[in-house]
Design an enzyme around this catalytic site. Structure first.
Site, PDB file in Angstrom:
ATOM      1  CG  HIS A  59      48.212  11.176   9.947  1.00  0.00           C
ATOM      2  ND1 HIS A  59      47.408  10.220   9.112  1.00  0.00           N
ATOM      3  CD2 HIS A  59      46.880  11.612  10.804  1.00  0.00           C
ATOM      4  CE1 HIS A  59      46.198  10.392   9.581  1.00  0.00           C
ATOM      5  NE2 HIS A  59      46.257  11.271  10.619  1.00  0.00           N
ATOM      6  CD  GLN A 110      44.854  15.594   9.725  1.00  0.00           C
ATOM      7  OE1 GLN A 110      44.336  14.573  10.203  1.00  0.00           O
ATOM      8  NE2 GLN A 110      44.557  16.713   9.361  1.00  0.00           N
ATOM      9  CB  CYS A 146      46.271  16.984  12.706  1.00  0.00           C
ATOM     10  SG  CYS A 146      47.393  16.494  13.931  1.00  0.00           S
TER      11      CYS A 146
HETATM   12  N1  NVA Z   1      50.897  12.822  16.071  1.00  0.00           N
HETATM   13  C1  NVA Z   1      49.677  12.484  16.415  1.00  0.00           C
HETATM   14  C2  NVA Z   1      48.713  12.430  15.447  1.00  0.00           C
HETATM   15  C3  NVA Z   1      47.305  11.985  15.660  1.00  0.00           C
HETATM   16  C4  NVA Z   1      45.968  12.233  14.845  1.00  0.00           C
HETATM   17  C5  NVA Z   1      49.660  10.942  17.059  1.00  0.00           C
HETATM   18  O1  NVA Z   1      50.439  10.133  16.442  1.00  0.00           O
HETATM   19  O2  NVA Z   1      49.185  10.491  18.039  1.00  0.00           O
HETATM   20  N1   CP Z   2      43.647  13.557  12.838  1.00  0.00           N
HETATM   21  C1   CP Z   2      43.182  12.285  12.984  1.00  0.00           C
HETATM   22  O1   CP Z   2      43.852  11.656  12.278  1.00  0.00           O
HETATM   23  O2   CP Z   2      42.509  12.080  13.853  1.00  0.00           O
HETATM   24  P1   CP Z   2      42.072  10.772  14.674  1.00  0.00           P
HETATM   25  O3   CP Z   2      43.228  10.176  15.065  1.00  0.00           O
HETATM   26  O4   CP Z   2      40.854  10.840  15.462  1.00  0.00           O
HETATM   27  O5   CP Z   2      41.820   9.653  13.457  1.00  0.00           O
END
Ligand code: NVA
Ligand code: CP
Length: 336
Positions: A141, A144, A273
């Site tokens: 990600h 982020q 996050c």
């Molecule tokens: N690790 C989490 C991040 C969400 C922004 C997921 O992948 O659900």
């Molecule tokens: N932190 C983040 O990516 O949030 P969302 O999953 O809501 O986009």
């Protein structure tokens, strides 16, 4: 991790991870993000570097922050965004990844995608002739973590000895922190339960760079001691819902709460996050307490992603800023 090689060869820029952004370029992006943030605050209706640009966004997983910040950011810069539901367009099922990528390249200026398998976004990037941005995959990600590191940078907290302690799962967000540690020097510690370690390939690659100290520990108290930043994320990521009960048990000692925060430096900041689950990975008093900068980091998704899109889609504008910035800095007349 060779996901960005194809793109570099044909001169197209992608952002699938940190593998093709060296440390200097990340700092440049942060400086541009400061400028973009300031512009928004001051208001400049004529500043439209994404005018005539259209961005197709594919979401195969839920989102609040990523979707809103990209859509709003594109609009504010004079561009247009089209949000597509991954299931309804049937990426890789209704039609091939290759056909979707090539088709979207005929209509749009960029693709932003939140997908399950990282290999699929690599496939999109390989076949698209326009820039592709990773808005989260099971592996990483990076948008982020760009916003997270920028949040520390804008507060003048970023330096090569900063101790960032991620407490929780060795997941996509942790993987991106590790990738960043292969690009910018800092001290990164992940405290996770046994069996929930991060991606070994990314870890080896970051360690090979030899610029950051990277530790994987299984004792949250040892990890948090003297931390500058305590960071966490959900224990159960999107797509892992069937493991939730087991994870709740295994991660219970890895909550960021007042007792753990007391081990960090008194000046430490707390990051997450989001979405967050108070009472699981973070206690309510810490999440909403004075050391939390969680909403600042969420807001910064907007500014950093706007900066990233200008870098990818209007490189002349981006370069012009940096040339001016350097000249002005050299003459010590202005500092963003
Ligand atoms: N690790 C989490 C991040 C969400 C922004 C997921 O992948 O659900
Ligand atoms: N932190 C983040 O990516 O949030 P969302 O999953 O809501 O986009």
């Amino acid at each position: 991790m060779e996901e960005v090689q194809v793109k570099q060869e044909c001169g197209k820029r992608d952002f699938l991870g940190f593998s093709h952004l060296d440390g200097g370029k990340i700092i440049e992006l942060f400086d541009y993000s400061l400028f973009i943030k300031k512009k928004r605050k001051e208001g400049d209706p004529g500043f439209l570097p994404l005018r005539d640009k259209t961005v197709a966004m594919i979401f195969s997983k839920p989102s609040l922050r990523t979707r809103v910040s990209f859509e709003l950011g594109i609009h504010e810069l004079g561009g247009y965004s089209i949000t597509l539901d991954g299931q309804s367009i049937g990426l890789g099922t209704r039609e091939s990844v290759e056909d979707v990528a090539r088709l979207l390249s005929r209509y749009n200026s960029a693709i932003v995608a939140r997908l399950h398998e990282h290999a699929i976004i690599e496939g999109v990037a390989k076949h698209a002739s326009i820039p592709v941005v990773n808005a989260l995959t099971d592996l990483s990600h990076p948008c982020q973590v760009l916003a997270d590191a920028f949040t520390l940078y804008e507060r003048s907290l970023w330096h090569e000895n900063i101790k960032v302690v991620f407490v929780g799962d060795g997941n996509n967000v942790a993987n991106s922190w590790i990738e960043l540690a292969g690009r910018l020097p800092f001290h990164f510690v992940l405290a996770c339960p046994e069996g929930y370690t991060p991606n070994q390939g990314l870890l080896d690659a970051a360690r090979e760079k030899g610029i950051s100290r990277i530790e994987i520990l299984h004792d949250p108290v040892e990890a948090a001691t003297d931390a500058d930043v305590l960071y966490t994320d959900v224990w159960t990521s999107m797509g892992q819902e069937q493991e939730k009960q087991e994870r709740l048990r295994k991660f219970a000692p890895f909550q960021i709460n007042s007792a753990l925060l007391a081990k960090a430096k008194p000046t430490a900041v707390v990051m997450h996050c989001m979405p967050a689950h108070r009472g699981e990975e973070i206690s309510a008093e810490v999440m909403d307490g004075p050391q939390s900068i969680i909403l600042d980091e969420a807001e910064n998704r907007l500014h950093v992603q706007k900066a990233l899109l200008v870098k990818l889609l209007n490189h002349d504008e981006y370069r012009k800023f940096h040339l001016t910035h350097r000249l002005l800095n050299a003459s010590k007349k202005i500092r963003y």
